[in-house]
Each structure stands twice: as C-alpha cells, then as structure tokens.
Design a protein around this motif. Structure first.
Motif, PDB file in Angstrom:
ATOM      1  N   PRO A  41      -6.689   0.739  -5.595  1.00  0.00           N
ATOM      2  CA  PRO A  41      -6.607   2.152  -5.185  1.00  0.00           C
ATOM      3  C   PRO A  41      -5.728   2.318  -3.957  1.00  0.00           C
ATOM      4  CG  PRO A  41      -8.676   1.209  -4.482  1.00  0.00           C
ATOM      5  CD  PRO A  41      -7.990   0.160  -5.308  1.00  0.00           C
ATOM      6  N   LEU A  42      -4.942   3.406  -3.933  1.00  0.00           N
ATOM      7  CA  LEU A  42      -4.089   3.691  -2.784  1.00  0.00           C
ATOM      8  C   LEU A  42      -4.628   4.813  -1.906  1.00  0.00           C
ATOM      9  CD1 LEU A  42      -0.529   3.463  -4.365  1.00  0.00           C
ATOM     10  CD2 LEU A  42      -1.546   1.913  -2.695  1.00  0.00           C
ATOM     11  N   VAL A  43      -5.607   5.561  -2.399  1.00  0.00           N
ATOM     12  CA  VAL A  43      -6.132   6.694  -1.654  1.00  0.00           C
ATOM     13  C   VAL A  43      -7.603   6.445  -1.359  1.00  0.00           C
ATOM     14  CG1 VAL A  43      -6.538   9.186  -1.713  1.00  0.00           C
ATOM     15  CG2 VAL A  43      -4.473   8.239  -2.736  1.00  0.00           C
TER      16      VAL A  43
ATOM     17  N   PHE B  51       3.116  -5.434  -0.549  1.00  0.00           N
ATOM     18  CA  PHE B  51       3.496  -4.090  -0.985  1.00  0.00           C
ATOM     19  C   PHE B  51       2.291  -3.155  -0.945  1.00  0.00           C
ATOM     20  CE2 PHE B  51       7.629  -5.377  -2.049  1.00  0.00           C
ATOM     21  CZ  PHE B  51       8.364  -4.269  -2.437  1.00  0.00           C
ATOM     22  N   TYR B  52       1.176  -3.612  -1.493  1.00  0.00           N
ATOM     23  CA  TYR B  52      -0.028  -2.780  -1.517  1.00  0.00           C
ATOM     24  C   TYR B  52      -0.464  -2.397  -0.103  1.00  0.00           C
ATOM     25  CZ  TYR B  52      -4.859  -1.380  -1.757  1.00  0.00           C
ATOM     26  OH  TYR B  52      -6.024  -0.683  -1.583  1.00  0.00           O
TER      27      TYR B  52
ATOM     28  N   LEU C 227      -2.341   1.341  -7.779  1.00  0.00           N
ATOM     29  CA  LEU C 227      -1.184   0.480  -7.904  1.00  0.00           C
ATOM     30  C   LEU C 227      -1.575  -0.720  -8.759  1.00  0.00           C
ATOM     31  CD1 LEU C 227       1.702  -0.357  -6.970  1.00  0.00           C
ATOM     32  CD2 LEU C 227       0.589  -1.515  -5.052  1.00  0.00           C
ATOM     33  N   ALA C 228      -0.838  -0.947  -9.838  1.00  0.00           N
ATOM     34  CA  ALA C 228      -1.060  -2.126 -10.676  1.00  0.00           C
ATOM     35  C   ALA C 228       0.003  -3.155 -10.314  1.00  0.00           C
ATOM     36  CB  ALA C 228      -0.966  -1.759 -12.152  1.00  0.00           C
ATOM     37  N   VAL C 229      -0.412  -4.403 -10.097  1.00  0.00           N
ATOM     38  CA  VAL C 229       0.515  -5.430  -9.633  1.00  0.00           C
ATOM     39  C   VAL C 229       0.460  -6.668 -10.515  1.00  0.00           C
ATOM     40  CG1 VAL C 229       0.432  -4.651  -7.236  1.00  0.00           C
ATOM     41  CG2 VAL C 229      -1.171  -6.382  -8.019  1.00  0.00           C
ATOM     42  N   ALA C 230       1.598  -7.349 -10.570  1.00  0.00           N
ATOM     43  CA  ALA C 230       1.708  -8.621 -11.275  1.00  0.00           C
ATOM     44  C   ALA C 230       2.738  -9.459 -10.532  1.00  0.00           C
ATOM     45  CB  ALA C 230       2.158  -8.402 -12.715  1.00  0.00           C
ATOM     46  N   GLY C 231       2.668 -10.749 -10.716  1.00  0.00           N
ATOM     47  CA  GLY C 231       3.639 -11.628 -10.075  1.00  0.00           C
ATOM     48  C   GLY C 231       3.062 -12.316  -8.860  1.00  0.00           C
TER      49      GLY C 231
ATOM     50  N   ALA D 217      13.851  -1.487   1.322  1.00  0.00           N
ATOM     51  CA  ALA D 217      13.461  -1.694   2.724  1.00  0.00           C
ATOM     52  C   ALA D 217      12.232  -2.595   2.832  1.00  0.00           C
ATOM     53  CB  ALA D 217      13.202  -0.348   3.398  1.00  0.00           C
ATOM     54  N   LEU D 218      11.251  -2.392   1.933  1.00  0.00           N
ATOM     55  CA  LEU D 218      10.071  -3.262   1.937  1.00  0.00           C
ATOM     56  C   LEU D 218      10.452  -4.702   1.615  1.00  0.00           C
ATOM     57  CD1 LEU D 218       6.989  -1.486   0.316  1.00  0.00           C
ATOM     58  CD2 LEU D 218       7.349  -2.130   2.680  1.00  0.00           C
TER      59      LEU D 218
END
Length: 111
Positions: free
Chosen positions: A37-39, A67-68, A55-59, A98-99
């Motif tokens: 969750p981002l909020v 990033f999260y 946010l769904a992440v992989a890698g 930038a990130l």
C-alpha cells in the motif's frame, strides 16, 4: 520467478502476486509482500481492498524496497499526491530516472 497478475476492469483493478523470494544462496522464503500500500490506512484486516493505491513489485528486493519507501515517504509528506490521477502524472519517466540515479549513487560500488 515472480508472478504478478493485474486485471483492469471498468470500475476496479484486481492485483494478485505470489509471496516467494529466492535468496542469492538458493534458499526460498514464502512470506514476502509484493503488493504494498502507498496510502495510509489501506491495509485492511481482510484481503478485500477498496479505493486504495498500491504498488506491485518484482525483481531485485533492495531496488523494489527503495522505490516503495521513497514513493511512500513522498506521498506521506505531500510531495506526491494521494489522488491516483495526479500521482500517475507525477510518476513519469523523469521521476523514475531520478530515483534510479539516486539508487545507483547510494548503493553501487566502484569495484
């Protein structure tokens, strides 16, 4: 291999992901959250989620976490919007570049 499934319907989006991570030494763990969750307040008691930004992440776990955490912190202090349409525009190619530059300068080694 990470599996993330996204289903975009006319009035909602469904996200699903596995929870396995494979360590560099080959060990596997099955308790990793890959949809985050981002909020504030978007993690309910059940898996049914309504009106949330996630946010769904992989890698790479470290890069995904970086990033999260950066996006979450910027939303929390108001530098990024919690409105999905505004946030979508803010998370553009320049923001991601930038990130990545920050990530490389913070975590890369010259060796």
């Amino acid at each position: 291999m990470t599996m993330i499934l996204g289903l975009n319907l006319s009035d909602k989006v469904y996200l699903a992901a596995d929870s396995r991570v494979t360590m560099s030494d080959g060990r596997q763990e099955d308790h990793i959250l890959k949809i985050m969750p981002l909020v504030e307040g978007t993690v309910p008691e059940s898996f049914e989620m309504r009106n949330n930004i996630n946010l769904a992440v992989a890698g790479d776990v470290r890069l995904s976490t970086y990033f999260y955490e950066r996006i979450y912190a910027l939303i929390k202090i108001g530098e990024l919007s919690s409105d999905i349409r505004t946030l979508s525009a803010q998370l553009d190619e320049d923001f991601v570049k930038a990130l990545l530059v920050d990530w490389v300068s913070e975590y890369s080694s010259p060796f």
